[in-house]
Write a protein that holds these residues in place. Structure first.
Motif, mmCIF file in Angstrom:
data_model
loop_
_atom_site.group_PDB
_atom_site.id
_atom_site.type_symbol
_atom_site.label_atom_id
_atom_site.label_comp_id
_atom_site.label_asym_id
_atom_site.label_seq_id
_atom_site.Cartn_x
_atom_site.Cartn_y
_atom_site.Cartn_z
ATOM 1 N N SER A 80 70.790 -4.718 36.058
ATOM 2 C CA SER A 80 69.834 -5.537 35.332
ATOM 3 C C SER A 80 69.445 -6.803 36.076
ATOM 4 O O SER A 80 68.654 -7.603 35.583
ATOM 5 C CB SER A 80 70.399 -5.916 33.947
ATOM 6 N N THR A 81 70.021 -6.999 37.259
ATOM 7 C CA THR A 81 69.615 -8.153 38.066
ATOM 8 C C THR A 81 68.125 -8.066 38.366
ATOM 9 O O THR A 81 67.614 -6.998 38.712
ATOM 10 C CB THR A 81 70.412 -8.206 39.381
ATOM 11 N N THR A 82 67.412 -9.159 38.210
ATOM 12 C CA THR A 82 65.958 -9.136 38.328
ATOM 13 C C THR A 82 65.489 -8.631 39.686
ATOM 14 O O THR A 82 66.128 -8.885 40.716
ATOM 15 C CB THR A 82 65.362 -10.530 38.064
ATOM 16 N N LYS A 83 64.378 -7.924 39.663
ATOM 17 C CA LYS A 83 63.734 -7.478 40.889
ATOM 18 C C LYS A 83 62.680 -8.476 41.344
ATOM 19 O O LYS A 83 61.909 -8.201 42.275
ATOM 20 C CB LYS A 83 63.115 -6.107 40.665
ATOM 21 N N THR B 156 58.250 -14.710 35.568
ATOM 22 C CA THR B 156 59.119 -14.750 34.390
ATOM 23 C C THR B 156 58.314 -14.309 33.174
ATOM 24 O O THR B 156 57.257 -14.877 32.885
ATOM 25 C CB THR B 156 59.677 -16.164 34.171
ATOM 26 N N TYR C 212 60.275 -6.562 26.290
ATOM 27 C CA TYR C 212 61.181 -6.666 27.434
ATOM 28 C C TYR C 212 61.230 -8.110 27.909
ATOM 29 O O TYR C 212 60.417 -8.957 27.491
ATOM 30 C CB TYR C 212 60.706 -5.761 28.578
ATOM 31 N N ARG D 237 61.622 -10.143 31.839
ATOM 32 C CA ARG D 237 61.621 -9.933 33.279
ATOM 33 C C ARG D 237 61.881 -11.269 33.961
ATOM 34 O O ARG D 237 61.293 -12.291 33.598
ATOM 35 C CB ARG D 237 60.273 -9.372 33.752
ATOM 36 N N ASN D 238 62.779 -11.242 34.940
ATOM 37 C CA ASN D 238 63.118 -12.439 35.711
ATOM 38 C C ASN D 238 63.431 -13.604 34.768
ATOM 39 O O ASN D 238 62.919 -14.717 34.925
ATOM 40 C CB ASN D 238 61.963 -12.807 36.656
ATOM 41 N N LYS E 158 71.995 -15.371 38.383
ATOM 42 C CA LYS E 158 70.711 -14.745 38.667
ATOM 43 C C LYS E 158 70.037 -14.312 37.375
ATOM 44 O O LYS E 158 70.704 -13.984 36.393
ATOM 45 C CB LYS E 158 70.908 -13.531 39.585
ATOM 46 N N ASN E 159 68.715 -14.300 37.390
ATOM 47 C CA ASN E 159 67.960 -13.861 36.221
ATOM 48 C C ASN E 159 68.059 -12.348 36.044
ATOM 49 O O ASN E 159 68.511 -11.625 36.947
ATOM 50 C CB ASN E 159 66.494 -14.284 36.346
ATOM 51 N N VAL E 160 67.605 -11.871 34.860
ATOM 52 C CA VAL E 160 67.787 -10.458 34.526
ATOM 53 C C VAL E 160 66.460 -9.823 34.090
ATOM 54 O O VAL E 160 65.533 -10.508 33.662
ATOM 55 C CB VAL E 160 68.834 -10.273 33.403
ATOM 56 N N ASP E 161 66.409 -8.496 34.205
ATOM 57 C CA ASP E 161 65.333 -7.666 33.658
ATOM 58 C C ASP E 161 65.964 -6.745 32.620
ATOM 59 O O ASP E 161 66.868 -5.962 32.957
ATOM 60 C CB ASP E 161 64.674 -6.805 34.743
#
Length: 438
Positions: free
Chosen positions: A348-351, A355, A367, A369-370, A397-400
């Motif tokens: 789930s770590t952002t790609k 944001t 959803y 994102r980031n 880290k941000n998540v998706d």
């Protein structure tokens, strides 16, 4: 001359212009009046570029839904309006009236972008006719707050003027079938609470020649025409650290307590405990239906110049003597949800990318994102969970994360588990704010 500091929630729309051909002769219409057969010179989502009100007289019921591109609440209603239009397609015509188009700089391109974004987010294609730049309607139905719903018979007789909450299948069916309907009528007041005390609205103007040098008032129930807002008042001649008053309009009682008691601001709603014998005063079910009319409060205080801290102390005294309460910080053992990382959380770590927070009512699919995990947990505590949610992920880290269409606690928990997080329900001693009987 006083300076007013406004913190506005929501949207305010004031009538400013007259129809070019009739000018000052136009007066606001009320229930029982007949709306003339108006020409709509600019209409979207319609087979022709112009139309007349009488073009829709084949329907038993017409609803004029006054909205603006600046009114997010209005736009949130669009999918609901489209659904009702489909449900009662043989008897109902809903027309979206873009209120005060010039004031809000609305144009076809702006509205088309809005409808496209709404379709992309919710999956609903809005096909209702949209009337723009109809200044005569703005004059017939001046509005301080939106949305405004004008209910018409096929002959143009005004049956009701309401807020958006009254537009539901039950009321529509009853009117179509000729049954008597009880709805709360919307009657906007034109009142500047930033410069006048609330008491002058509630009690009217009297014959006293002097003026009040100190007053406070707490009012229960919605005041039409005043948006949900908070503002501070202060004189020009005094330093910015001094204030002469404050007002709160159409807000839940718990919000008033959070304003008055600084310690309550550190807690989300699910960590503020109401321990009074009668907790109905604090009940608030949201703005989704007409129940909120009786669940909101307005407060106004006017005093000689004081510090903000002293102003809040005055507000505390008013709340204490009205509701006989006290506010304390306590530690309490309570059930909560703890979110933890697992070896599978990495998926789930952002790609990267922008944001995005797509968890509003009309968003589809839903959803994030980031998005920062602490901010997500904050949103869960504010809007979705009745018991506290604790972030123990340690993520930097941000998540998706893909979210469910129905944002119930159970569905959100399942979505987080699918995203690789552990959700553990435990009992824990936590700091809470407590409102109790004094």
């Amino acid at each position: 001359m006083k300076k007013i500091i406004f913190f506005i929630i929501g949207i305010v729309c004031a009538s400013t212009s007259l129809y070019a051909q009739t000018t000052s002769e136009i007066k606001p219409l009320n229930i029982g009046d007949t709306l003339p057969d108006i020409v709509f010179n600019q209409i979207m989502n319609y087979p022709t570029k112009t139309a007349m009100l009488s073009d829709f007289e084949n329907k038993k019921l017409i609803i004029l839904d006054f909205w603006s591109t600046s009114c997010t609440v209005c736009i949130d209603y669009f999918p609901h309006m489209q659904s009702l239009s489909h449900q009662f397609k043989n008897d109902l015509q809903i027309i979206l009236v873009d209120s005060q188009s010039k004031l809000w700089h609305d144009n076809p391109q702006k509205i088309e972008r809005l409808l496209k974004n709404l379709k992309d987010g919710s999956g609903v294609n809005i096909q209702l006719p949209i009337v723009m730049n109809c200044e005569i309607l703005d004059k017939y139905f001046p509005a301080r707050t939106l949305p405004l719903e004008v209910w018409l018979s096929r002959n143009g007789v005004i049956l009701a003027i309401t807020g958006g909450e009254e537009v539901n299948a039950g009321n529509i069916r009853d009117l179509i079938e000729g049954r008597k309907v009880t709805m709360r009528m919307k009657k906007d007041v034109f009142f500047d609470i930033g410069r006048r005390p609330l008491s002058s609205l509630v009690y009217g103007v009297n014959s006293l020649s002097g003026h009040s040098i100190s007053s406070s008032m707490l009012y229960k129930g919605e005041i039409d025409g005043l948006h949900s807002s908070f503002g501070l008042k202060r004189p020009d001649s005094i330093t910015d650290t001094f204030y002469t008053g404050m007002f709160v309009t159409n807000m839940p009682l718990i919000y008033l307590y959070q304003l008055a008691y600084k310690n309550l601001n550190q807690f989300p709603p699910n960590r503020i405990m109401i321990e009074t014998k009668d907790s109905t005063d604090f009940r608030f079910d949201g703005y989704n239906d007409s129940s909120w009319y009786s669940q909101v409060y307005s407060y106004d205080i006017n005093v000689p110049p004081v510090t903000r801290q002293k102003l809040m102390e005055y507000m505390q005294h008013d709340l204490e003597r009205t509701f006989h309460t006290k506010v304390t910080d306590q530690q309490m053992r309570m059930k909560c949800w703890v979110i933890k990382s697992t070896p599978y959380t990495a998926k789930s770590t952002t790609k990267g990318g922008e944001t995005e927070y797509m968890m509003n009512k009309v968003d589809k699919p839903k959803y994030i994102r980031n998005f920062p995990m602490p901010e997500l947990v904050k949103e869960l505590n504010l809007n979705y969970f009745k018991i506290p949610v604790i972030d123990a992920t340690g993520l930097k880290k941000n998540v998706d994360i893909n979210m469910p269409d129905t944002l119930s606690p159970g569905n959100i928990i399942q979505a987080l588990r699918s995203a690789g997080f552990e959700m553990q329900e435990i009992w824990r001693v936590m700091n809470v704010g407590v409102i109790s009987d004094n």
